[in-house]
Design an enzyme around this catalytic site. Structure first.
Site, PDB file in Angstrom:
ATOM      1  N   GLN A  21     -23.776  -7.796   3.135  1.00  0.00           N
ATOM      2  CA  GLN A  21     -22.487  -7.542   2.507  1.00  0.00           C
ATOM      3  C   GLN A  21     -21.455  -7.119   3.540  1.00  0.00           C
ATOM      4  O   GLN A  21     -20.323  -7.573   3.525  1.00  0.00           O
ATOM      5  CB  GLN A  21     -22.623  -6.405   1.479  1.00  0.00           C
ATOM      6  CG  GLN A  21     -23.291  -6.823   0.212  1.00  0.00           C
ATOM      7  CD  GLN A  21     -22.333  -7.569  -0.682  1.00  0.00           C
ATOM      8  OE1 GLN A  21     -21.293  -7.059  -1.040  1.00  0.00           O
ATOM      9  NE2 GLN A  21     -22.672  -8.795  -1.023  1.00  0.00           N
ATOM     10  N   GLU A  81      29.934   0.509  -2.613  1.00  0.00           N
ATOM     11  CA  GLU A  81      29.884  -0.839  -3.194  1.00  0.00           C
ATOM     12  C   GLU A  81      31.286  -1.369  -3.450  1.00  0.00           C
ATOM     13  O   GLU A  81      31.558  -2.562  -3.211  1.00  0.00           O
ATOM     14  CB  GLU A  81      29.073  -0.846  -4.484  1.00  0.00           C
ATOM     15  CG  GLU A  81      27.613  -0.372  -4.363  1.00  0.00           C
ATOM     16  CD  GLU A  81      26.855  -1.018  -3.224  1.00  0.00           C
ATOM     17  OE1 GLU A  81      27.197  -2.148  -2.833  1.00  0.00           O
ATOM     18  OE2 GLU A  81      25.922  -0.376  -2.693  1.00  0.00           O
ATOM     19  N   ASP A 114      23.164  -2.992   5.779  1.00  0.00           N
ATOM     20  CA  ASP A 114      24.392  -3.763   5.998  1.00  0.00           C
ATOM     21  C   ASP A 114      24.530  -4.101   7.481  1.00  0.00           C
ATOM     22  O   ASP A 114      24.839  -5.240   7.838  1.00  0.00           O
ATOM     23  CB  ASP A 114      25.614  -2.940   5.564  1.00  0.00           C
ATOM     24  CG  ASP A 114      25.631  -2.700   4.062  1.00  0.00           C
ATOM     25  OD1 ASP A 114      24.992  -3.478   3.346  1.00  0.00           O
ATOM     26  OD2 ASP A 114      26.273  -1.730   3.625  1.00  0.00           O
ATOM     27  N   PHE A 153     -32.921  -3.787  -0.043  1.00  0.00           N
ATOM     28  CA  PHE A 153     -31.655  -3.131  -0.315  1.00  0.00           C
ATOM     29  C   PHE A 153     -30.812  -3.038   0.961  1.00  0.00           C
ATOM     30  O   PHE A 153     -29.633  -3.372   0.981  1.00  0.00           O
ATOM     31  CB  PHE A 153     -31.928  -1.742  -0.889  1.00  0.00           C
ATOM     32  CG  PHE A 153     -30.697  -1.012  -1.324  1.00  0.00           C
ATOM     33  CD1 PHE A 153     -29.999  -1.424  -2.452  1.00  0.00           C
ATOM     34  CD2 PHE A 153     -30.233   0.077  -0.612  1.00  0.00           C
ATOM     35  CE1 PHE A 153     -28.868  -0.751  -2.860  1.00  0.00           C
ATOM     36  CE2 PHE A 153     -29.100   0.744  -1.014  1.00  0.00           C
ATOM     37  CZ  PHE A 153     -28.413   0.337  -2.140  1.00  0.00           C
TER      38      PHE A 153
HETATM   39  C1  NHX Z   1      17.492   6.327   1.270  1.00  0.00           C
HETATM   40  N1  NHX Z   1      18.399   4.302   0.353  1.00  0.00           N
HETATM   41  O1  NHX Z   1      16.814   5.658   2.026  1.00  0.00           O
HETATM   42  C2  NHX Z   1      18.125   5.696   0.087  1.00  0.00           C
HETATM   43  C3  NHX Z   1      17.203   5.754  -1.094  1.00  0.00           C
HETATM   44  C4  NHX Z   1      24.661   3.311   1.152  1.00  0.00           C
HETATM   45  C5  NHX Z   1      25.002   3.555  -1.264  1.00  0.00           C
HETATM   46  N2  NHX Z   1      17.668   7.606   1.430  1.00  0.00           N
HETATM   47  O2  NHX Z   1      24.283  -1.349   1.533  1.00  0.00           O
HETATM   48  O3  NHX Z   1      20.966   1.754  -0.759  1.00  0.00           O
HETATM   49  O4  NHX Z   1      20.190   4.705   1.642  1.00  0.00           O
HETATM   50  O5  NHX Z   1      25.747  -2.249  -0.388  1.00  0.00           O
HETATM   51  C6  NHX Z   1      16.882  -3.901   1.912  1.00  0.00           C
HETATM   52  C7  NHX Z   1      17.949  -3.689   1.049  1.00  0.00           C
HETATM   53  C8  NHX Z   1      17.223   0.583   3.533  1.00  0.00           C
HETATM   54  C9  NHX Z   1      16.417  -2.890   2.748  1.00  0.00           C
HETATM   55  C10 NHX Z   1      18.579  -2.440   1.043  1.00  0.00           C
HETATM   56  C11 NHX Z   1      16.606  -0.635   3.571  1.00  0.00           C
HETATM   57  C12 NHX Z   1      18.715  -0.199   1.858  1.00  0.00           C
HETATM   58  C13 NHX Z   1      22.631  -0.462   0.165  1.00  0.00           C
HETATM   59  C14 NHX Z   1      18.890   2.158   2.721  1.00  0.00           C
HETATM   60  C15 NHX Z   1      23.832   1.606  -0.450  1.00  0.00           C
HETATM   61  N3  NHX Z   1      24.561  -1.648  -0.584  1.00  0.00           N
HETATM   62  N4  NHX Z   1      20.849   1.984   1.440  1.00  0.00           N
HETATM   63  C16 NHX Z   1      23.899  -1.184   0.438  1.00  0.00           C
HETATM   64  C17 NHX Z   1      21.479   1.622   0.331  1.00  0.00           C
HETATM   65  C18 NHX Z   1      19.452   3.947   1.168  1.00  0.00           C
HETATM   66  C19 NHX Z   1      18.279   0.814   2.709  1.00  0.00           C
HETATM   67  C20 NHX Z   1      17.047  -1.654   2.735  1.00  0.00           C
HETATM   68  C21 NHX Z   1      18.113  -1.435   1.880  1.00  0.00           C
HETATM   69  C22 NHX Z   1      24.084   3.050  -0.209  1.00  0.00           C
HETATM   70  C23 NHX Z   1      22.823   1.000   0.500  1.00  0.00           C
HETATM   71  C24 NHX Z   1      19.502   2.465   1.425  1.00  0.00           C
HETATM   72 ZN    ZN Z   2      26.230  -1.685   1.630  1.00  0.00          ZN
END
Ligand code: NHX
Ligand code: ZN
Length: 636
Positions: free
Chosen positions: A152, A443, A518, A145
């Protein structure tokens, strides 16, 4: 995204793994069952036996007395246990001292020998064997055993017996039934590989003219573009066995294993020549050596050397061809790419619009499509999607159609799937009206800034439905596959990314943390403009690593070529570009505040707006881009 083609590629591997796992599971279960039953037996067994004996045990004197009174019919002597069967049928049990003879006891009590029928069952030997076994077997089991557990722990996939052996999966001639028909969107790569197939099929033709056999092909391209599929198709077309292994699989456990796996792999392949060896993710072992002061990785280097040695060691016209794949062609060790090694590089790029249409066709086989579905429109909408993305998208669309109990896939299923593949599934978040309003303005800001610039593409879709990490998104897919990207276009693209923040600031007089992604993308483009594209005040210069994988003389990642002063100038140029783009975005949202308000209000209302609904508010986009017919090169 990038998984799906791999899934196809590694099917057999997972099957094998499952098998191994099942095997382990069986042994373990058997061990546990045996071990626990012995455990229970040794603990509880004796107690049970004692109890059974205790129920009708009487004193030896009573039995002897009853025998002399002729009440007993037979006596069974088993070791020290004496069972007496009475004339009345009653059975009583007693015990004598170890070493005493029952006959002696009777004759001591002056009882004649014929008074009772004595049966002696000399069980001493069997009892002795059982007792020894009883003490040894648990010890053996315990040992086994622990041995098993240690084995393993050492590595679940590698049993002691497969030590150092390559786990290359050999695909029989029957199994690699993928052909070039199953691969689309990479026409150029197919063309180059057809030569390899032809060589494997008709080697004599080439040898007669004194041509050296191709030894290695390096497939270079981003993840999910079908490199594994292509390699399999070569094997399938040429009808030869296919040995496949991932670069990372060479590197396991002990030093020296990698090299021995390489030897084993090549030995097996040569044995069943003609054959294809496929090494996926070769950058895991084939990265440029001694780069940037990184400590040398002995094991990796040995493995790489062994591959080179094996390839050099092919006798002329030995029909084993090594196909390797990587998505980091720029990182490869130049030694790998020298003539006689992986001297053929085949670029496997993202598919263009025609390629995507062909891929969509392949993946809609067996999926009933609604009449509304226009494959050509989907192909145009999926700029930048890899073959794996498209496979994933069509699968998601089929799942969504099935979930909604439809008999065919609709355009909306596919549109939703296309978004899901890139942005993740919809996610319901608890939001206040104010949250939704901020998202809507953010947006709308992106959409407005994009709409009112000259060289941007039309807004495809705006949504404040949360997806993955994002609270909202604005889709502005490129109208067609772009080859040239101008400085103006890049600046406009950055302004679009700034549009969300600009709108927030204008409307709420405050800013949120949400724009981080962004800015991330905007900064990435700005940095490229400065360090790669020569689009800043620093002039026509490239600070980055060379992108040209064919240029062996270039210095790889020599970090010391940028001076401290230059670095700070790069930073300030990036900063300037971002500030200018932000200023443009602010100007545009200010000038179009009415449209911004309308779009944001509408978004809060309906959550999702597509191109038509958006253009109803802001008018049709004035696209200044020169619209001219596209041609392919005349010479090919
Ligand atoms: C938070 N998320 O973290 C919340 C849930 C500004 C209206 N408190 O730019 O959603 O704030 O145009 C990949 C893609 C982080 C990775 C998106 C990492 C978004 C998105 C933060 C819109 N649309 N931001 C945008 C948004 C946020 C975040 C990411 C990502 C918002 C913005 C996220
Ligand atoms: Zn944005």
């Amino acid at each position: 995204m990038k998984k799906s083609t791999k899934k196809i590629g590694n099917n057999n591997k997972s099957v094998q793994k499952i098998k191994v796992f099942k095997f382990n599971f069986d042994i373990r279960t058997v061990f546990i069952i045996i071990f626990t039953s012995f455990f229970i037996y040794t603990l509880v067994g004796p107690a049970l036996l004692d109890q059974a004996g205790a129920t009708d045990e009487v004193s030896l004197t009573k039995i002897v007395e009853d025998i002399s009174n002729k009440k007993v019919k037979t006596v069974l002597v088993e070791d020290n246990k004496i069972s007496a069967t009475y004339n009345s049928g009653v059975k009583l049990v007693t015990r004598k001292e170890e070493g005493d003879s029952f006959r002696q006891i009777l004759s001591d009590a002056k009882i004649p020998l014929g008074a009772v029928n004595i049966e002696a069952k000399d069980s001493t030997l069997t009892m002795e064997i059982l007792r020894i076994a009883g003490s040894i077997i648990p010890a053996i089991l315990l040992f086994g055993f622990f041995w098993f557990m240690i084995r393993q722990a050492r590595g679940s996939q590698d049993s002691v017996f497969s030590f150092g052996q390559s786990r290359a999966k050999r695909f029989t001639k029957l199994k690699s039934n993928i052909t070039f028909k199953d691969v689309a969107g990479v026409e150029e790569a197919k063309k180059e590989l057809e030569e390899i197939v032809d060589f494997l099929k008709h080697p004599a033709k080439y040898i007669k003219l004194g041509a050296r056999s191709p030894k290695g092909v390096m497939l270079v391209g981003p993840a999910g573009t079908g490199k594994t599929l292509l390699a399999k198709a070569v094997a399938g077309e040429a009808n030869v066995p296919f040995f496949s292994i991932a670069g990372s699989e060479f590197m396991e456990m002990l030093v020296g294993i990698g090299a021995s796996r390489v030897r084993d792999l090549f030995k097996n392949a040569k044995k069943s020549s003609p054959a294809i060896i496929f090494i996926d993710e070769i950058d895991a072992i084939g990265r440029a050596r001694s780069r940037g002061g990184m400590p040398a990785h002995d094991e990796r280097e040995q493995t790489l050397n062994q591959i080179l040695v094996e390839m050099d060691g092919f006798t002329p016209n030995e029909q084993v061809i090594v196909i390797a794949a990587t998505n980091r062609g720029d990182l490869l060790d130049p030694a790998l790419l020298r003539p006689g090694r992986f001297d053929r590089r085949v670029i496997v790029d993202y598919p263009d619009v025609e390629g995507r249409e062909a891929i969509i066709k392949i993946h809609s086989i067996g999926k009933p499509l609604d009449k509304s579905v226009q494959l050509e429109r989907i192909a145009r909408r999926t700029v930048g999607y890899s073959g794996a993305d498209i496979e994933n998208m069509m699968n998601e669309a089929a799942i969504s159609a099935a979930r909604n109990n439809r008999s065919s896939l609709t355009m909306e299923d596919i549109e939703e799937a296309a978004t899901k593949v890139k942005l993740g599934p919809e996610k319901k978040r608890l939001q206040t009206d104010h949250d939704r309003e901020i998202t809507a303005y953010h947006e709308a800001g992106h959409a407005i800034v994009s709409h009112f610039q000259k060289h941007t593409d039309p807004v495809h879709r705006i949504s404040i439905v949360s997806r993955g990490m994002a609270l909202g998104y604005t889709l502005i897919p490129p109208g067609r596959d772009k080859l040239h990207t101008s400085k103006t276009q890049l600046m406009e693209r950055i302004s679009v990314m700034m549009g969300g923040r600009a709108a927030e600031e204008l409307i709420f007089n405050d800013i949120t943390s949400g724009a981080s992604n962004d800015f991330d993308q905007a900064t990435y483009i700005a940095r490229k403009m400065v360090t790669d594209f020569g689009m800043s005040k620093l002039g026509p210069i490239n600070f980055g690593p060379t992108q040209d994988i064919t240029d062996f003389s270039a210095s790889y990642f020599d970090q010391n070529t940028i001076s401290q002063e230059m670095m700070s100038q790069i930073d300030s140029e990036i900063n300037r570009i971002l500030r200018e783009a932000y200023a443009d975005a602010v100007k545009i949202v200010n000038a179009n505040k009415i449209s911004l308000n309308k779009v944001a209000k509408e978004l809060v209302d309906r959550e999702i707006m597509d191109q038509d609904q958006f253009e109803k508010i802001v008018g049709k986009k004035d696209e200044r881009e020169i619209k001219s017919k596209a041609y392919r090169s005349k010479k090919i």
